[in-house]
Write an enzyme that holds these catalytic residues in place. Structure first.
Site, PDB file in Angstrom:
ATOM      1  N   ASP A  73       0.817  -1.209   0.000  1.00 36.16           N
ATOM      2  CA  ASP A  73       0.000   0.000   0.000  1.00 36.16           C
ATOM      3  C   ASP A  73       0.852   1.262   0.000  1.00 36.16           C
ATOM      4  OD1 ASP A  73      -2.436  -1.352  -0.046  1.00 36.16           O
ATOM      5  OD2 ASP A  73      -2.470  -1.582   2.132  1.00 36.16           O
ATOM      6  N   GLY A  74       2.006   1.226   0.654  1.00 35.22           N
ATOM      7  CA  GLY A  74       2.889   2.387   0.654  1.00 35.22           C
ATOM      8  C   GLY A  74       3.356   2.745  -0.741  1.00 35.22           C
ATOM      9  N   HIS A 158       3.148  15.456  22.566  1.00 31.92           N
ATOM     10  CA  HIS A 158       2.604  16.380  23.553  1.00 31.92           C
ATOM     11  C   HIS A 158       1.235  16.841  23.085  1.00 31.92           C
ATOM     12  CE1 HIS A 158       3.369  19.872  20.938  1.00 31.92           C
ATOM     13  NE2 HIS A 158       4.547  19.329  20.690  1.00 31.92           N
ATOM     14  N   ARG A 175      -7.924  19.849  22.627  1.00 29.81           N
ATOM     15  CA  ARG A 175      -6.599  19.572  23.181  1.00 29.81           C
ATOM     16  C   ARG A 175      -6.374  18.076  23.002  1.00 29.81           C
ATOM     17  NH1 ARG A 175      -5.530  19.851  28.250  1.00 29.81           N
ATOM     18  NH2 ARG A 175      -3.372  20.542  28.012  1.00 29.81           N
ATOM     19  N   ASP A 177      -3.445  14.907  20.990  1.00 29.45           N
ATOM     20  CA  ASP A 177      -2.145  14.650  20.369  1.00 29.45           C
ATOM     21  C   ASP A 177      -2.138  14.978  18.886  1.00 29.45           C
ATOM     22  OD1 ASP A 177      -1.261  13.801  22.789  1.00 29.45           O
ATOM     23  OD2 ASP A 177      -0.687  11.780  22.152  1.00 29.45           O
ATOM     24  N   THR A 188      -9.908   3.081   6.263  1.00 31.21           N
ATOM     25  CA  THR A 188      -9.503   1.756   6.741  1.00 31.21           C
ATOM     26  C   THR A 188      -8.022   1.721   7.095  1.00 31.21           C
ATOM     27  OG1 THR A 188      -9.237   1.107   4.424  1.00 31.21           O
ATOM     28  CG2 THR A 188     -11.290   0.483   5.503  1.00 31.21           C
ATOM     29  N   TYR A 190      -4.987   4.623   9.011  1.00 31.05           N
ATOM     30  CA  TYR A 190      -4.665   5.230  10.306  1.00 31.05           C
ATOM     31  C   TYR A 190      -5.938   5.659  11.039  1.00 31.05           C
ATOM     32  CZ  TYR A 190      -1.552   7.953  13.409  1.00 31.05           C
ATOM     33  OH  TYR A 190      -0.842   8.454  14.471  1.00 31.05           O
ATOM     34  N   SER A 193      -7.513   2.894  13.010  1.00 28.65           N
ATOM     35  CA  SER A 193      -6.781   2.583  14.239  1.00 28.65           C
ATOM     36  C   SER A 193      -7.114   3.559  15.359  1.00 28.65           C
ATOM     37  CB  SER A 193      -5.272   2.609  13.970  1.00 28.65           C
ATOM     38  OG  SER A 193      -4.911   1.653  12.999  1.00 28.65           O
ATOM     39  N   GLN A 247       4.049   9.956   4.491  1.00 31.71           N
ATOM     40  CA  GLN A 247       5.187   9.941   3.577  1.00 31.71           C
ATOM     41  C   GLN A 247       5.769  11.326   3.332  1.00 31.71           C
ATOM     42  OE1 GLN A 247       3.772   7.895   0.057  1.00 31.71           O
ATOM     43  NE2 GLN A 247       3.989   5.881   0.992  1.00 31.71           N
TER      44      GLN A 247
END
Length: 292
Positions: A73-74, A158, A175, A177, A188, A190, A193, A247
């Site tokens: 996929d990359g 942070h 607020r 990450d 489907t 990141y 997840s 990327q």
């Protein structure tokens, strides 16, 4: 040879050198079938192919009717961001891990590809996101994404404080990450997840998924893909970035905003005739099986 595709490009940089055997097998087979073939320059060099038409991704996009991406996929994401600018169809042979976007099985790729070349395939248009880091008196920095644009700290994790505007109307502050802005294609990846919803590829929608929000009320938000998203920052730190498909990274300087909108162009992704999105969810991601 048929009239559906005349010129075919071979692209993709495999993680393991053994995967180059697929590139070479594909090149020889296409030549034997009478197709005009253009090989991405780096691949031709690694295969030590002599007197072979080669080109950059852009040149393949301009000259070929079909690009076959060999890899995972990359590889598909990296190639597709460039190829989407041109009127070219794209299909993938999976030589990676998951292969959610690369449909063809390397053990049966030539038979499947033969059917595709004969016109037995499914075609769909996948839209991209365009991300701009901008300030009035500074030149814009622009990139695109097939899957997602992610706001995140550059080096050390942070909390980030930011506001989100949709079509120049305040939507919410947060607020957290970071924030994942995803296409249906990326829903489907990141985004999934991080607890984001699965969007079928034909939906004209964008998801905004918080990353570890410091609140009990933050939820993913789904908006129309015609909307423009603006991210604004109050107390700036010097290490914020946005990344496109994990990327390409664009740093965010003090006083700059981030604009994210749907691209003017799209990816022409094709699949074998028996392709099923829900079957792919089941086989690749362990989606629930049929009971009866």
């Amino acid at each position: 040879m048929n009239n559906h595709f005349k010129c075919i490009g071979i692209v993709g940089h495999p993680r393991h050198p053994t995967a180059l055997t697929t590139h070479e097998m594909l090149y020889r087979w296409l030549c034997d079938q009478g197709y005009e073939v253009i090989v991405e320059q780096q691949i031709a060099h690694e295969l030590q192919l002599k007197n072979v038409p080669t080109g950059t991704l852009a040149e393949i996009g301009q000259q070929a009717d079909l690009a076959v991406v060999v890899g995972g996929d990359g590889n598909m994401l990296g190639a597709a961001r460039t190829l989407a600018r041109y009127d070219i169809n794209v299909i993938g042979i999976n030589r990676g891990n998951l292969g959610f976007l690369t449909d063809l099985d390397p053990d049966n790729a030539l038979q499947q590809l033969s059917d595709v070349l004969e016109g037995r395939y499914i075609s769909e248009k996948r839209f991209l996101l365009e991300a701009q880091v901008c300030q009035q008196d500074r030149q814009k920095r622009i990139s695109t994404a097939i899957n997602e644009v992610v706001l995140h700290p550059g080096k050390v994790a942070h909390m980030i404080e930011f506001e989100v505007y949709i079509d120049e109307t305040f939507a919410f502050s947060q607020r957290s990450d970071g924030l994942i802005i995803s296409t249906p294609t990326g829903s489907t990846a990141y985004s999934l997840s991080a607890g984001g919803p699965i969007l079928t590829p034909s939906l004209d929608a964008i998801t905004l998924v918080p990353m570890f929000p410091h609140t009990l009320s933050a939820r993913p938000l789904v908006i129309n893909s015609s909307s423009t998203i603006r991210l604004r920052f109050s107390h700036r730190r010097s290490d914020l970035e946005i990344s496109c498909d994990s990327q390409i990274a664009l740093p965010i300087q003090e006083g700059e905003d981030v604009l994210i909108r749907r691209c003017d162009y799209h990816l022409n992704l094709i699949h074998p005739k028996d392709y099923s999105y829900f079957n792919t969810l089941s086989t690749k991601l362990g989606w629930s099986k049929k009971l009866f």
